[in-house]
Design an enzyme around this catalytic site. Structure first.
Site, short mmCIF file in Angstrom:
data_model
loop_
_atom_site.label_atom_id
_atom_site.label_comp_id
_atom_site.label_asym_id
_atom_site.label_seq_id
_atom_site.Cartn_x
_atom_site.Cartn_y
_atom_site.Cartn_z
CB CYS A 277 -21.55 -66.58 -61.74
SG CYS A 277 -21.94 -68.29 -61.35
CB ALA A 279 -17.82 -60.56 -59.39
N PRO A 280 -17.82 -59.17 -62.37
CG PRO A 280 -16.78 -57.80 -63.97
CD PRO A 280 -17.24 -59.22 -63.73
N GLY A 281 -19.93 -57.34 -62.22
CA GLY A 281 -21.15 -56.61 -61.93
C GLY A 281 -21.79 -55.86 -63.07
N GLY A 282 -21.34 -56.05 -64.30
CA GLY A 282 -21.95 -55.34 -65.42
C GLY A 282 -23.42 -55.68 -65.59
CE LYS A 283 -23.59 -61.16 -68.57
NZ LYS A 283 -22.17 -60.78 -68.43
CG ASP A 298 -18.81 -63.79 -57.55
OD1 ASP A 298 -19.08 -63.67 -58.76
OD2 ASP A 298 -17.72 -64.23 -57.14
CG ASP A 340 -22.25 -64.38 -67.85
OD1 ASP A 340 -22.37 -65.00 -68.92
OD2 ASP A 340 -21.30 -63.61 -67.61
CB CYS A 393 -17.82 -64.99 -72.67
SG CYS A 393 -16.74 -65.39 -71.28
#
Length: 466
Positions: A277, A279-283, A298, A340, A393
């Site tokens: 999962c 996107a958006p790709g920070g991790k 994704d 996440d 979150c």
């Protein structure tokens, strides 16, 4: 000039004729269309449970929003965020100035009043302009025309008394639907809940994950360095893309709490890591920058394209796979997995004030069930001995603490790997049962409310044993 029917000019003429044919009384009043749009979209959020981000997306948003110029779009977005962030306070001040309750089906009238009152109470809009535009709006809509006098009277009374009435209302109202506040109290107690709800009244800061030299970037951008290593900016004076370092790929926007789960995998250099999962790709960016060989998964092709674009700007690479995680079968198991999971997003209310008004307890239960299925699958994707980090979150224990308790009790080949009190500088403040981490908007005090708090996040680390 001769214009071919297929040219842009001809299309523009046709659009102009169409707009004229469908024009409403008062369309030539400056600012009125923006207020109409704000009221229409407020109704879509609170009456139909539609996401504010979806309604105000600059490419695929509501047609009425897309018809506005960029300046009016920004105004509509500000009005909506404010009206939702302070919905209970605005409602209390409106109700106090009514002789009798509004008709039960008077949704359009209620939205007109909320849009105007939010501007008068919290935005830098002159009272007279907000009142006059609201009255014009009411008169132009057959559903509300007969209430234009009521709109004028209520709003002018709010304007006259707001200096004393607003602080009193803020002190007495709870800025959330009853169900949302009740679940917070059950999970966190009265004092912590009050602190969380107060934090929701303050717009979130901008957190950046930097590739290197957090102190240097904080000095350059006018921010501070958090214990998580993120750089925090209180506000922006312009677009993010115009800040130093953006085009060069030196940092990316990511709430400090969202940066914690990837850190919980520790040293990933050279390891094959799946970011599920993604996107958006920070991790994904964090893991790739740390030297992992990342497979970013994704379900959405559009989100995967956005992820690829973000990685390209950051000069980082990962294998991007568009697939349903529940059906995904890799050629070989991974050394570590980060999940996440999709969730209610109740930890992000500072950034998304529509969340309490678009979600329900039933949504939370459905999402928790989905998260459990995804977690079961995530464990199957990692080698025996490999680590799995599960995060989301949400502030709700049904999606965090309770889910993880049940998962550990029912899963024989997984053991928790607690985060030690001294593992990270922020560990002591955020540790929860089984050594998991729990952050809240009230959990990180700083020099000012705007520099304080974190998104509500839950993150648990475990190891597959067989």
């Amino acid at each position: 000039m001769v214009v071919n029917a297929g040219t842009p000019a001809a299309a523009g003429n046709r659009n102009a004729r169409t707009r004229k044919q469908h024009a409403s009384p008062g369309d030539d009043i400056a600012g009125l269309q923006a207020r109409r749009t704000a009221a229409r979209l407020l109704g879509a959020v609170v009456d139909a449970g539609t996401s504010l981000d979806g309604l105000t997306d600059h490419d695929h948003g509501h047609p009425q929003f897309l018809a506005l110029d960029m300046r009016d779009r920004a105004l509509v977005r500000a009005i909506l965020a404010t009206a939702l962030r302070f919905r209970r306070t605005v409602e209390a001040l409106i109700v106090a100035r009514l002789d009798r309750p509004l008709p039960a089906n008077a949704h359009s009238l209620s939205h007109i009043l909320h849009v105007a009152a939010a501007q008068m109470l919290f935005l830098d809009i002159p009272d007279s302009a907000a009142v006059d535009l609201a009255v014009s709006h009411a008169k132009s809509d057959p559903r509300t025309a007969r209430f234009s006098g009521l709109v004028n009277g209520v709003l002018r009374e709010i304007a006259r008394r707001k200096e004393r009435a607003l602080p009193a209302a803020l002190a007495q109202t709870v800025e959330a639907p009853d169900w949302f506040a009740a679940r917070l109290r059950a999970a966190y107690g009265d004092d912590e809940t009050a602190a969380i709800l107060e934090a929701h009244r303050v717009e979130a800061p901008i957190d950046l994950t930097v590739k290197s030299d957090p102190a240097g970037w904080a000095a350059r951008l006018g921010g501070i360095v958090l214990p998580t290593g993120s750089v925090r900016l209180e506000r922006l004076d312009g677009p993010v893309a115009e800040l130093p370092g953006f085009a060069e790929g030196e940092w990316w926007v990511q709430d400090a709490a969202a940066s914690i789960p990837a850190r919980m995998l520790a040293d990933v250099s050279g390891l094959r890591v799946a970011d599920l999962c993604a996107a958006p790709g920070g991790k994904t960016a964090q893991l790739a920058h740390a030297g992992a060989k990342v497979t970013a998964l994704d379900l959405s092709a559009n989100r995967a394209k956005r992820l690829a674009a973000n990685l390209d700007r950051l000069k980082l690479s990962a294998e991007i796979v568009v697939a349903d995680m529940a059906k995904y079968q890799p050629e070989a198991l991974f050394d570590a997995v980060l999940l996440d999971a999709p969730c209610s997003s109740t930890g992000t209310v500072r950034r998304h004030p529509d969340v309490p008004w678009t979600k329900s307890p039933e949504d939370i239960s459905k999402l928790a069930a989905l998260q459990r299925r995804l977690l079961d699958q995530a464990v199957k994707l990692v080698k025996p001995g490999g680590l799995v980090v599960f995060s989301n979150c949400s502030l709700d224990p049904e999606e965090g603490e309770a889910l993880y308790d049940t998962f550990l009790a029912e899963t024989s080949d997984v053991i928790p790997v607690p985060v030690a009190a001294d593992e990270f500088p922020f560990s002591p403040d955020f540790r929860a049962a089984h050594g998991a981490l729990r952050t809240t908007p009230a959990g990180f005090a700083n020099a000012s409310p705007r520099l304080s708090g974190l998104d509500g996040f839950y993150a648990a680390r475990m190891r597959r044993t067989g």
